[in-house]
Design a protein around this motif. Structure first.
Motif, PDB file in Angstrom:
ATOM      1  N   HIS A   1      42.059  14.014 -10.032  1.00 58.39           N
ATOM      2  CA  HIS A   1      41.489  14.905  -9.013  1.00 58.39           C
ATOM      3  C   HIS A   1      40.228  14.303  -8.378  1.00 58.39           C
ATOM      4  CE1 HIS A   1      44.306  17.365 -11.085  1.00 58.39           C
ATOM      5  NE2 HIS A   1      43.487  17.901 -11.967  1.00 58.39           N
ATOM      6  N   SER A   2      40.247  13.026  -8.090  1.00 55.27           N
ATOM      7  CA  SER A   2      39.057  12.339  -7.591  1.00 55.27           C
ATOM      8  C   SER A   2      39.377  11.496  -6.367  1.00 55.27           C
ATOM      9  CB  SER A   2      38.450  11.470  -8.698  1.00 55.27           C
ATOM     10  OG  SER A   2      38.020  12.274  -9.794  1.00 55.27           O
ATOM     11  N   SER A   3      38.334  11.031  -5.682  1.00 59.32           N
ATOM     12  CA  SER A   3      38.479  10.198  -4.493  1.00 59.32           C
ATOM     13  C   SER A   3      37.657   8.933  -4.650  1.00 59.32           C
ATOM     14  CB  SER A   3      38.008  10.956  -3.243  1.00 59.32           C
ATOM     15  OG  SER A   3      38.814  12.081  -2.997  1.00 59.32           O
ATOM     16  N   PHE A   4      38.237   7.831  -4.168  1.00 56.37           N
ATOM     17  CA  PHE A   4      37.573   6.536  -4.204  1.00 56.37           C
ATOM     18  C   PHE A   4      37.589   5.994  -2.771  1.00 56.37           C
ATOM     19  CE2 PHE A   4      39.232   7.570  -8.297  1.00 56.37           C
ATOM     20  CZ  PHE A   4      38.237   7.176  -9.186  1.00 56.37           C
ATOM     21  N   ILE A   5      36.458   6.117  -2.104  1.00 57.72           N
ATOM     22  CA  ILE A   5      36.434   5.859  -0.667  1.00 57.72           C
ATOM     23  C   ILE A   5      35.291   4.917  -0.296  1.00 57.72           C
ATOM     24  CG2 ILE A   5      37.570   8.010  -0.016  1.00 57.72           C
ATOM     25  CD1 ILE A   5      34.822   9.232   0.513  1.00 57.72           C
ATOM     26  N   GLY A   6      35.586   3.962   0.544  1.00 60.75           N
ATOM     27  CA  GLY A   6      34.563   3.080   1.080  1.00 60.75           C
ATOM     28  C   GLY A   6      34.192   1.937   0.158  1.00 60.75           C
ATOM     29  N   PHE A   7      34.165   0.734   0.706  1.00 61.93           N
ATOM     30  CA  PHE A   7      33.843  -0.472  -0.062  1.00 61.93           C
ATOM     31  C   PHE A   7      33.136  -1.457   0.859  1.00 61.93           C
ATOM     32  CE2 PHE A   7      35.042  -4.740  -1.642  1.00 61.93           C
ATOM     33  CZ  PHE A   7      34.524  -4.672  -2.927  1.00 61.93           C
ATOM     34  N   PHE A   8      32.154  -2.153   0.297  1.00 58.71           N
ATOM     35  CA  PHE A   8      31.425  -3.196   1.014  1.00 58.71           C
ATOM     36  C   PHE A   8      31.409  -4.468   0.171  1.00 58.71           C
ATOM     37  CE2 PHE A   8      29.776   0.719   2.762  1.00 58.71           C
ATOM     38  CZ  PHE A   8      29.514   0.428   4.103  1.00 58.71           C
ATOM     39  N   ASP A   9      31.458  -5.617   0.814  1.00 57.37           N
ATOM     40  CA  ASP A   9      31.282  -6.891   0.116  1.00 57.37           C
ATOM     41  C   ASP A   9      30.855  -7.949   1.118  1.00 57.37           C
ATOM     42  OD1 ASP A   9      33.628  -7.427   1.486  1.00 57.37           O
ATOM     43  OD2 ASP A   9      34.613  -8.375  -0.214  1.00 57.37           O
ATOM     44  N   ASP A  10      30.762  -9.203   0.616  1.00 58.29           N
ATOM     45  CA  ASP A  10      30.367 -10.313   1.480  1.00 58.29           C
ATOM     46  C   ASP A  10      31.574 -11.088   1.992  1.00 58.29           C
ATOM     47  OD1 ASP A  10      31.216 -11.510  -0.825  1.00 58.29           O
ATOM     48  OD2 ASP A  10      29.335 -12.545  -1.276  1.00 58.29           O
ATOM     49  N   GLY A  11      32.735 -10.510   1.840  1.00 54.13           N
ATOM     50  CA  GLY A  11      33.957 -11.153   2.284  1.00 54.13           C
ATOM     51  C   GLY A  11      34.687 -11.938   1.212  1.00 54.13           C
ATOM     52  N   THR A  12      34.169 -11.929  -0.028  1.00 51.02           N
ATOM     53  CA  THR A  12      34.773 -12.726  -1.108  1.00 51.02           C
ATOM     54  C   THR A  12      35.419 -11.880  -2.200  1.00 51.02           C
ATOM     55  OG1 THR A  12      32.723 -12.817  -2.413  1.00 51.02           O
ATOM     56  CG2 THR A  12      33.050 -14.524  -0.726  1.00 51.02           C
ATOM     57  N   ARG A  13      35.411 -10.563  -2.055  1.00 47.77           N
ATOM     58  CA  ARG A  13      35.872  -9.704  -3.150  1.00 47.77           C
ATOM     59  C   ARG A  13      37.073  -8.850  -2.757  1.00 47.77           C
ATOM     60  NH1 ARG A  13      34.579  -9.583  -8.560  1.00 47.77           N
ATOM     61  NH2 ARG A  13      34.262  -7.331  -8.513  1.00 47.77           N
ATOM     62  N   GLY A  14      38.001  -9.458  -2.054  1.00 40.82           N
ATOM     63  CA  GLY A  14      39.189  -8.736  -1.646  1.00 40.82           C
ATOM     64  C   GLY A  14      40.079  -8.314  -2.791  1.00 40.82           C
ATOM     65  N   TYR A  15      39.821  -8.835  -3.990  1.00 37.20           N
ATOM     66  CA  TYR A  15      40.625  -8.503  -5.164  1.00 37.20           C
ATOM     67  C   TYR A  15      39.989  -7.408  -6.019  1.00 37.20           C
ATOM     68  CZ  TYR A  15      37.178 -11.558  -7.412  1.00 37.20           C
ATOM     69  OH  TYR A  15      36.007 -12.136  -7.846  1.00 37.20           O
ATOM     70  N   ALA A  16      38.828  -6.904  -5.638  1.00 34.51           N
ATOM     71  CA  ALA A  16      38.135  -5.902  -6.450  1.00 34.51           C
ATOM     72  C   ALA A  16      38.933  -4.598  -6.486  1.00 34.51           C
ATOM     73  CB  ALA A  16      36.740  -5.648  -5.905  1.00 34.51           C
ATOM     74  N   GLU A  17      38.960  -3.978  -7.653  1.00 38.49           N
ATOM     75  CA  GLU A  17      39.721  -2.746  -7.859  1.00 38.49           C
ATOM     76  C   GLU A  17      38.802  -1.522  -7.823  1.00 38.49           C
ATOM     77  OE1 GLU A  17      41.452  -6.113 -10.368  1.00 38.49           O
ATOM     78  OE2 GLU A  17      39.484  -5.124 -10.246  1.00 38.49           O
ATOM     79  N   ALA A  18      39.286  -0.453  -7.233  1.00 35.03           N
ATOM     80  CA  ALA A  18      38.565   0.819  -7.335  1.00 35.03           C
ATOM     81  C   ALA A  18      38.521   1.253  -8.804  1.00 35.03           C
ATOM     82  CB  ALA A  18      39.227   1.883  -6.478  1.00 35.03           C
ATOM     83  N   ILE A  19      39.656   1.158  -9.495  1.00 29.10           N
ATOM     84  CA  ILE A  19      39.709   1.384 -10.937  1.00 29.10           C
ATOM     85  C   ILE A  19      40.250   0.117 -11.582  1.00 29.10           C
ATOM     86  CG2 ILE A  19      40.689   2.749 -12.810  1.00 29.10           C
ATOM     87  CD1 ILE A  19      40.975   5.080 -10.855  1.00 29.10           C
ATOM     88  N   GLN A  20      39.414  -0.535 -12.361  1.00 28.29           N
ATOM     89  CA  GLN A  20      39.833  -1.775 -13.027  1.00 28.29           C
ATOM     90  C   GLN A  20      40.244  -1.488 -14.470  1.00 28.29           C
ATOM     91  OE1 GLN A  20      38.451  -6.372 -13.605  1.00 28.29           O
ATOM     92  NE2 GLN A  20      36.860  -4.857 -13.941  1.00 28.29           N
ATOM     93  N   VAL A  21      41.435  -1.919 -14.822  1.00 27.34           N
ATOM     94  CA  VAL A  21      41.921  -1.852 -16.203  1.00 27.34           C
ATOM     95  C   VAL A  21      41.679  -3.223 -16.804  1.00 27.34           C
ATOM     96  CG1 VAL A  21      43.917  -1.449 -17.683  1.00 27.34           C
ATOM     97  CG2 VAL A  21      43.658  -0.151 -15.551  1.00 27.34           C
ATOM     98  N   ASP A  22      40.759  -3.305 -17.773  1.00 29.86           N
ATOM     99  CA  ASP A  22      40.262  -4.610 -18.193  1.00 29.86           C
ATOM    100  C   ASP A  22      40.209  -4.729 -19.713  1.00 29.86           C
ATOM    101  OD1 ASP A  22      39.362  -7.183 -17.737  1.00 29.86           O
ATOM    102  OD2 ASP A  22      37.374  -6.597 -17.029  1.00 29.86           O
ATOM    103  N   ILE A  23      39.824  -5.910 -20.148  1.00 31.23           N
ATOM    104  CA  ILE A  23      39.713  -6.247 -21.564  1.00 31.23           C
ATOM    105  C   ILE A  23      38.268  -6.635 -21.859  1.00 31.23           C
ATOM    106  CG2 ILE A  23      40.340  -8.665 -21.124  1.00 31.23           C
ATOM    107  CD1 ILE A  23      41.812  -8.661 -23.815  1.00 31.23           C
ATOM    108  N   ALA A  24      37.812  -6.333 -23.059  1.00 26.89           N
ATOM    109  CA  ALA A  24      36.452  -6.706 -23.460  1.00 26.89           C
ATOM    110  C   ALA A  24      36.454  -8.173 -23.866  1.00 26.89           C
ATOM    111  CB  ALA A  24      35.981  -5.818 -24.614  1.00 26.89           C
ATOM    112  N   ALA A  25      36.392  -9.027 -22.860  1.00 28.61           N
ATOM    113  CA  ALA A  25      36.623 -10.455 -23.095  1.00 28.61           C
ATOM    114  C   ALA A  25      35.367 -11.308 -23.027  1.00 28.61           C
ATOM    115  CB  ALA A  25      37.639 -10.983 -22.084  1.00 28.61           C
ATOM    116  N   SER A  26      34.453 -11.003 -22.110  1.00 30.29           N
ATOM    117  CA  SER A  26      33.306 -11.893 -21.917  1.00 30.29           C
ATOM    118  C   SER A  26      32.185 -11.170 -21.204  1.00 30.29           C
ATOM    119  CB  SER A  26      33.717 -13.122 -21.092  1.00 30.29           C
ATOM    120  OG  SER A  26      34.018 -12.736 -19.759  1.00 30.29           O
ATOM    121  N   VAL A  27      31.013 -11.753 -21.261  1.00 29.90           N
ATOM    122  CA  VAL A  27      29.861 -11.176 -20.571  1.00 29.90           C
ATOM    123  C   VAL A  27      30.062 -11.181 -19.069  1.00 29.90           C
ATOM    124  CG1 VAL A  27      28.586 -13.355 -20.429  1.00 29.90           C
ATOM    125  CG2 VAL A  27      27.326 -11.181 -20.516  1.00 29.90           C
TER     126      VAL A  27
END
Length: 400
Positions: free
Chosen positions: A204-230
């Motif tokens: 029941h939520s919204s994820f709207i609007g994103f800004f970057d420097d043109g290099t983060r086209g792969y960034a996820e609104a919700i990232q499913v990740d692993i505790a792998a590194s700093v």
């Protein structure tokens, strides 16, 4: 005395009873067996403790930060009180617009509820809300857990603050419920970063609007990740390769904000890293709208036991991209009853990329509706896979 006729009737009735018993037994037996890919991939029982968080008995603190010189610090003091409380705590923040000059930290057994209309504005260069202390070390799923984040607009202020800053950073946690929030205008990073967490429901939520420097086209609104590194989660560890699992993303909207210069996230829900031998398991994405995302609506890397059901999918490269590592075969991937709106830039709507050394298998594509399909565009394409079921009755509307 029983007559011959009576005996015949007796045996006939006994036979009928036997047949009825057999049929009843068969129905009972088969009722426990999965009858479709949807049932096979819908393990909702693991979310019972998460859904029950709202039924607990909480001690409530009603907080009006508008009366404080430093609203963020007032909220943090309440969160600190919850940290040391002997019973679950609910912190209710009254309506207002509050500027955060530092990250907020939330701890176990806490329900943070923002009154409708409340806005949190980031005015620093870090994550907005974090389930732990900087530099701390947790292992497995034993970090701060049993948390509800409920309501409010969380404004990353990405048009002004040109520094990386996720809205919610959740790691080494279990039983997390995030609902009724609006996450907007994040710069460079994620709306929610789930690193090594399980039994998480976001709804029941919204994820709207994103800004970057043109290099983060792969960034996820919700990232499913692993505790792998700093590098992947720098706020705290440990980096013990705990993968996220049992994740349910339900009834959310992913799109653009009205802020000047904003765009959509590159990816709505997904992963952009994986570790051999560590799979993201039991991922459920249901009843969401992905509205013209700039790259991929859903990006699944090393996901197993997946259900993508009744979503609206639209993105410039793929509606769905799924792959795995070269050492990890993955199985059970269902894409069911979604509405997929192809863009002119799409070559393929659904892409499954396995490996000759580790194939993807048991992929079910059924009941989806593809619209605006141009000549030469493919609804689905797969390679190095085993056992794919592509429903021939899938609806297609061609673009004229």
């Amino acid at each position: 005395m029983m007559t011959k006729k009576d005996k015949g009737g007796y045996f006939m009735n006994r036979t009928k009873i036997g047949i009825i018993f057999l049929l009843a037994w068969m129905c009972t037996f088969f009722s426990f067996a999965p009858t479709s890919a949807l049932e096979q991939n819908q393990r909702v029982d693991v979310f019972n403790d998460t859904w029950k968080l709202q039924t607990k008995t909480y001690k409530t603190i009603v907080l009006d930060p508008s009366k404080e010189k430093n609203p963020g610090w007032a909220i943090q003091l309440a969160l600190n009180e919850a940290k040391t409380a002997k019973q679950p705590m609910k912190i209710f923040v009254k309506k207002g617009t509050y500027t955060l000059t530092k990250p907020l930290r939330i701890y176990s057994n806490t329900w943070l509820q923002l009154e409708k209309g409340t806005v949190m504005i980031r005015n620093h260069d870090q994550v907005m809300l974090l389930n732990g202390d900087y530099g701390a070390s947790y292992s497995g799923y034993n970090g701060n857990s049993n948390i509800i984040i409920d309501g409010g607009t969380w404004d990353g202020n990405g048009d002004t603050i040109k520094d990386d800053g996720t809205a919610f950073g959740i790691s080494h946690a279990q039983n997390i419920l995030i609902q009724n929030v609006t996450v907007k205008d994040i710069y460079y990073s994620h709306g929610i970063d789930l690193a090594g967490s399980k039994n998480v429901v976001i709804r029941h939520s919204s994820f709207i609007g994103f800004f970057d420097d043109g290099t983060r086209g792969y960034a996820e609104a919700i990232q499913v990740d692993i505790a792998a590194s700093v590098q992947s989660f720098h706020e705290f560890g440990s980096y013990d390769l705990t993968p996220s699992q049992n994740i349910r993303i339900e009834d959310n909207y992913f799109g653009n904000s009205t802020t000047k210069g904003a765009k959509t996230w590159g990816v709505g829900v997904g992963s952009h890293s994986a570790v051999n031998g560590k799979k993201y398991e039991n991922i459920q994405i249901v009843h969401n709208t992905f509205d013209h995302l700039s790259s991929v609506a859903i990006k699944a890397i090393n996901w197993e036991n997946v259900m993508i059901y009744q979503n609206n999918l639209s993105a410039s490269t793929y509606a769905l991209f799924a792959t795995n590592t070269e050492k990890d075969p993955v199985t059970q991937f269902s894409v069911l009853e979604n509405k997929i709106d192809l863009q002119s830039s799409n070559k393929v709507a659904l892409r499954f990329l396995g490996h000759s050394t580790a194939k993807m298998s048991d992929i079910y594509i059924r009941g989806n509706a593809f619209s605006h399909v141009l000549p030469g565009q493919k609804r689905a394409f797969w390679s190095d896979t085993n056992h794919i079921v592509f429903d021939e009755d899938t609806n297609t509307t061609n673009k004229k």
